[in-house]
Design a protein around this motif. Structure first.
Motif, PDB file in Angstrom:
ATOM      1  N   ASP A 166      -6.858  13.784 -27.859  1.00 54.35           N
ATOM      2  CA  ASP A 166      -7.825  13.299 -27.518  1.00 54.35           C
ATOM      3  C   ASP A 166      -6.805  11.876 -27.003  1.00 54.35           C
ATOM      4  O   ASP A 166      -7.695  10.707 -26.994  1.00 54.35           O
ATOM      5  N   ALA A 167      -5.522  12.473 -26.929  1.00 54.40           N
ATOM      6  CA  ALA A 167      -4.581  10.869 -26.010  1.00 54.40           C
ATOM      7  C   ALA A 167      -4.496  11.164 -24.527  1.00 54.40           C
ATOM      8  O   ALA A 167      -4.796  11.985 -23.866  1.00 54.40           O
TER       9      ALA A 167
ATOM     10  N   LEU B   6       0.838  -0.643 -22.827  1.00 52.47           N
ATOM     11  CA  LEU B   6      -0.157   0.075 -22.017  1.00 52.47           C
ATOM     12  C   LEU B   6      -1.263  -0.736 -22.782  1.00 52.47           C
ATOM     13  O   LEU B   6      -2.883   0.012 -22.716  1.00 52.47           O
ATOM     14  N   GLN B   7      -1.230  -1.516 -24.207  1.00 51.66           N
ATOM     15  CA  GLN B   7      -2.180  -2.102 -25.032  1.00 51.66           C
ATOM     16  C   GLN B   7      -3.200  -0.688 -25.103  1.00 51.66           C
ATOM     17  O   GLN B   7      -4.282  -0.711 -25.163  1.00 51.66           O
ATOM     18  N   VAL B   8      -2.569   0.392 -25.752  1.00 59.17           N
ATOM     19  CA  VAL B   8      -3.272   1.093 -26.832  1.00 59.17           C
ATOM     20  C   VAL B   8      -2.785   1.309 -27.832  1.00 59.17           C
ATOM     21  O   VAL B   8      -1.870   0.922 -28.603  1.00 59.17           O
ATOM     22  N   LYS B   9      -4.056   2.315 -28.630  1.00 56.42           N
ATOM     23  CA  LYS B   9      -3.483   2.183 -30.554  1.00 56.42           C
ATOM     24  C   LYS B   9      -2.222   3.915 -29.582  1.00 56.42           C
ATOM     25  O   LYS B   9      -1.827   3.812 -29.384  1.00 56.42           O
ATOM     26  N   LEU B  10      -1.582   3.533 -31.630  1.00 62.89           N
ATOM     27  CA  LEU B  10      -0.887   4.435 -31.339  1.00 62.89           C
ATOM     28  C   LEU B  10      -0.699   5.399 -32.674  1.00 62.89           C
ATOM     29  O   LEU B  10      -1.397   4.969 -33.549  1.00 62.89           O
ATOM     30  N   VAL B  11      -1.012   6.671 -32.233  1.00 65.57           N
ATOM     31  CA  VAL B  11      -1.182   7.081 -33.502  1.00 65.57           C
ATOM     32  C   VAL B  11       0.342   8.283 -34.323  1.00 65.57           C
ATOM     33  O   VAL B  11       1.006   9.621 -33.483  1.00 65.57           O
ATOM     34  N   ALA B  12       1.251   8.222 -35.199  1.00 67.08           N
ATOM     35  CA  ALA B  12       2.040   8.703 -35.409  1.00 67.08           C
ATOM     36  C   ALA B  12       1.921   9.791 -36.959  1.00 67.08           C
ATOM     37  O   ALA B  12       1.360   9.229 -37.442  1.00 67.08           O
TER      38      ALA B  12
ATOM     39  N   ARG C  99       0.736   8.617  -8.634  1.00 68.57           N
ATOM     40  CA  ARG C  99      -0.119   8.123  -8.722  1.00 68.57           C
ATOM     41  C   ARG C  99       0.303   7.819 -10.594  1.00 68.57           C
ATOM     42  O   ARG C  99      -0.443   6.506 -11.255  1.00 68.57           O
ATOM     43  N   TRP C 100       0.082   8.528 -11.589  1.00 69.80           N
ATOM     44  CA  TRP C 100       0.437   8.082 -12.566  1.00 69.80           C
ATOM     45  C   TRP C 100       1.789   6.994 -12.919  1.00 69.80           C
ATOM     46  O   TRP C 100       1.465   6.545 -14.121  1.00 69.80           O
ATOM     47  N   ALA C 101       2.612   7.754 -12.668  1.00 64.46           N
ATOM     48  CA  ALA C 101       3.742   6.729 -12.646  1.00 64.46           C
ATOM     49  C   ALA C 101       3.714   5.309 -12.374  1.00 64.46           C
ATOM     50  O   ALA C 101       3.973   3.907 -13.229  1.00 64.46           O
ATOM     51  N   ALA C 102       2.787   4.954 -10.712  1.00 61.05           N
ATOM     52  CA  ALA C 102       2.674   3.901 -10.831  1.00 61.05           C
ATOM     53  C   ALA C 102       1.765   3.090 -12.210  1.00 61.05           C
ATOM     54  O   ALA C 102       2.004   1.834 -11.601  1.00 61.05           O
ATOM     55  N   ALA C 103       0.293   3.728 -12.348  1.00 54.60           N
ATOM     56  CA  ALA C 103      -0.328   3.132 -13.213  1.00 54.60           C
ATOM     57  C   ALA C 103       0.638   2.543 -14.725  1.00 54.60           C
ATOM     58  O   ALA C 103       0.332   1.697 -14.968  1.00 54.60           O
TER      59      ALA C 103
ATOM     60  N   ALA D 241      -5.245   4.934 -19.400  1.00 53.70           N
ATOM     61  CA  ALA D 241      -7.204   4.662 -20.113  1.00 53.70           C
ATOM     62  C   ALA D 241      -6.687   4.271 -21.403  1.00 53.70           C
ATOM     63  O   ALA D 241      -5.635   3.977 -21.541  1.00 53.70           O
ATOM     64  N   ASP D 242      -7.380   4.491 -21.724  1.00 50.87           N
ATOM     65  CA  ASP D 242      -7.973   3.042 -23.133  1.00 50.87           C
ATOM     66  C   ASP D 242      -7.782   4.414 -24.695  1.00 50.87           C
ATOM     67  O   ASP D 242      -7.951   4.091 -25.663  1.00 50.87           O
ATOM     68  N   LYS D 243      -7.507   5.493 -24.041  1.00 51.33           N
ATOM     69  CA  LYS D 243      -7.035   6.210 -25.180  1.00 51.33           C
ATOM     70  C   LYS D 243      -5.374   6.884 -25.468  1.00 51.33           C
ATOM     71  O   LYS D 243      -4.740   5.901 -25.237  1.00 51.33           O
ATOM     72  N   PRO D 244      -5.271   6.280 -27.185  1.00 49.93           N
ATOM     73  CA  PRO D 244      -3.798   6.172 -27.489  1.00 49.93           C
ATOM     74  C   PRO D 244      -2.872   6.908 -27.152  1.00 49.93           C
ATOM     75  O   PRO D 244      -3.341   8.003 -26.400  1.00 49.93           O
ATOM     76  N   ILE D 245      -1.426   6.413 -27.372  1.00 53.33           N
ATOM     77  CA  ILE D 245      -0.280   7.519 -27.775  1.00 53.33           C
ATOM     78  C   ILE D 245      -0.257   7.910 -28.924  1.00 53.33           C
ATOM     79  O   ILE D 245      -0.348   8.084 -29.588  1.00 53.33           O
ATOM     80  N   VAL D 246       0.784   9.589 -28.906  1.00 53.20           N
ATOM     81  CA  VAL D 246       0.608  10.099 -29.927  1.00 53.20           C
ATOM     82  C   VAL D 246       2.434  10.410 -30.042  1.00 53.20           C
ATOM     83  O   VAL D 246       2.636  10.757 -28.980  1.00 53.20           O
ATOM     84  N   VAL D 247       2.422   9.962 -31.083  1.00 54.27           N
ATOM     85  CA  VAL D 247       4.285  10.758 -31.063  1.00 54.27           C
ATOM     86  C   VAL D 247       3.933  11.199 -32.592  1.00 54.27           C
ATOM     87  O   VAL D 247       3.563  10.933 -33.401  1.00 54.27           O
ATOM     88  N   GLY D 248       4.980  12.622 -32.578  1.00 52.97           N
ATOM     89  CA  GLY D 248       5.904  13.296 -33.595  1.00 52.97           C
ATOM     90  C   GLY D 248       7.416  12.825 -34.554  1.00 52.97           C
ATOM     91  O   GLY D 248       8.235  12.034 -33.935  1.00 52.97           O
ATOM     92  N   VAL D 249       6.642  12.546 -35.773  1.00 52.72           N
ATOM     93  CA  VAL D 249       7.848  11.560 -36.420  1.00 52.72           C
ATOM     94  C   VAL D 249       7.909  12.397 -37.409  1.00 52.72           C
ATOM     95  O   VAL D 249       7.944  13.225 -37.970  1.00 52.72           O
ATOM     96  N   ASP D 250       9.201  13.023 -37.384  1.00 49.96           N
ATOM     97  CA  ASP D 250      10.148  13.540 -38.593  1.00 49.96           C
ATOM     98  C   ASP D 250      11.259  12.754 -39.502  1.00 49.96           C
ATOM     99  O   ASP D 250      12.073  13.771 -40.434  1.00 49.96           O
ATOM    100  N   GLY D 251      11.382  12.080 -38.965  1.00 48.45           N
ATOM    101  CA  GLY D 251      12.020  11.373 -40.182  1.00 48.45           C
ATOM    102  C   GLY D 251      13.836  10.918 -39.551  1.00 48.45           C
ATOM    103  O   GLY D 251      14.925  10.902 -40.395  1.00 48.45           O
TER     104      GLY D 251
END
Length: 293
Positions: free
Chosen positions: A251-252, A178-184, A21-25, A150-160
Motif C-alpha cells: 500500500d506504499a 513528496l508531501q506524503v505520509k510516513l509509515v515507520a 519517468r519516475w525519477a523525473a516525478a 502518488a498520495d500513497k505513503p513511504i514505508v521505512v524500516g527502523v531497527d535502532g
C-alpha cells in the motif's frame, strides 16, 4: 552536473525508461533537475574467449545506441514534465563507476529495476548492488510500473542501529518533499534460537512488545520535531523485518531501507532484509547509508 541533482541510469530497456519517468516525478517534487546517464555495462574479469566476445558485442551495441536511448528517455520525460530541467550524458565508463562518481554530488541515484538474485549478491554482484553499497547518496532500485508520485505513503524500516537512524532521516526528508505520509515499521519476533530461552512461558511478551513500541516512538519523535509537517504512523510487527516491510509495501509508493557500509560480499553489506526487498518489492526500494556517512 549541479549538486543535489536526481540522477537516473538507463540502458535502453523499458524498465529503465519507466525509471527515468519516475525519477523525473521525484525530481519535480524535490525541486531538483534531472540528469540521465547512459554508461557501459559492467562485466567481471578473467572472462573466457567466448564471454569476452559477447562482452565486446554488447558494449559495441550499447555504444552505438547510447544517443538513441538517451534521446528516448529525455523525450519521454519532457512529455510528462515539460518544465523540468533535463540533461543527458553518454559515458564510456562502466555504469557502476559512473553512477558511484555521480553520487558524490547527487541527491538521489535511480536505477531501472531488474531482479536481484542471491547468486548475484554472493558471486558477481549486479549494478544495483554495487551502486547501492558504495554510493554516497541514497539509491533507488525502481520496481513496479508507477511512473508518477502518488498520495500513497513511504514505508521505512527502523531497527535502532546507526544505519536505521540514517534511513529514518532520509525517509522523513523525502516524505516532506513528496508531501506524503510516513509509515515507520519496526519488527520483532517471539522466536528465539534454541538454547536462548529455557523457560519461554515465563517471558513477559507484553513487556517486550511495549519496549519495542517505546524504542520506535522515541526515535521517531526526535525526527518528527525536525519535520513537523510530516504525518507519521508507527507500526510494530511480530514477524521478520522483510515480511513486515513487504506487507506494508503493498500500500506504499516507496520503501526505504539501510545499508551497513562496505564489504566484499554485498549480500552481507545490505543484509537479508534489504536483499529480500530488492528481490520481491512491488514498489521502488531506496537504500541509504548509515547516519555517520
Amino acid at each position: 552536473m549541479p549538486e543535489n541533482t536526481v540522477v537516473v541510469g538507463i540502458d535502453g530497456s523499458d524498465s529503465a525508461l519507466q525509471a527515468a519517468r519516475w525519477a523525473a516525478a521525484v525530481a519535480t517534487a524535490c525541486g531538483a533537475p534531472l540528469h540521465i546517464v547512459h554508461a557501459m555495462p559492467s562485466f567481471g574479469r578473467n572472462l573466457t574467449e567466448t564471454a569476452a566476445a559477447i562482452q565486446a558485442a554488447i558494449m559495441s551495441y550499447q555504444r552505438d545506441s547510447a544517443l538513441i536511448f538517451l534521446r528516448a528517455a529525455r523525450d519521454a520525460v519532457r512529455q510528462d514534465r515539460p518544465d523540468l530541467t533535463v540533461t543527458t550524458e553518454a559515458s564510456e565508463t562502466p555504469v557502476d563507476e559512473a553512477l558511484i562518481e555521480a553520487s558524490r554530488t547527487a541527491r538521489l541515484i535511480v536505477l531501472g529495476g531488474k531482479d536481484v538474485t542471491g547468486a548475484a549478491a554472493v558471486l558477481l554482484g549486479s549494478t544495483t548492488l554495487r551502486v547501492a553499497t558504495r554510493a554516497e547518496c541514497p539509491v533507488v532500485a525502481f520496481r513496479g510500473d508507477r511512473v508518477a508520485v502518488a498520495d500513497k505513503p513511504i514505508v521505512v524500516g527502523v531497527d535502532g542501529s546507526d544505519a536505521g537512524v540514517g534511513v529514518l532521516a532520509t525517509a522523513f526528508e523525502f516524505a516532506r518533499s513528496l508531501q506524503v505520509k510516513l509509515v515507520a515499521v519496526r519488527s520483532w519476533t517471539t522466536r528465539a534460537p534454541v538454547g536462548d530461552v529455557t523457560v519461554p512461558f515465563l517471558i513477559d511478551w507484553d513487556a517486550l512488545e511495549a519496549a519495542e513500541w517505546s524504542a520506535l516512538t522515541d526515535l521517531v519523535d526526535e525526527w518528527r520535531q525536525r519535520y513537523p509537517e510530516v504525518d507519521v504512523e508507527c507500526v510494530v510487527e511480530t514477524m521478520s523485518p522483510g515480511r513486515a516491510l513487504l506487507r506494508h509495501a503493498a500500500d506504499a509508493q516507496l520503501v526505504v531501507v539501510g545499508s551497513r557500509g562496505r564489504n566484499a560480499l554485498t549480500g552481507l553489506v545490505l543484509g537479508s532484509t534489504s536483499m529480500n526487498l530488492l528481490h520481491h518489492s512491488p514498489v521502488p526500494v531506496m537504500v541509504t547509508r548509515a547516519a555517520a556517512d
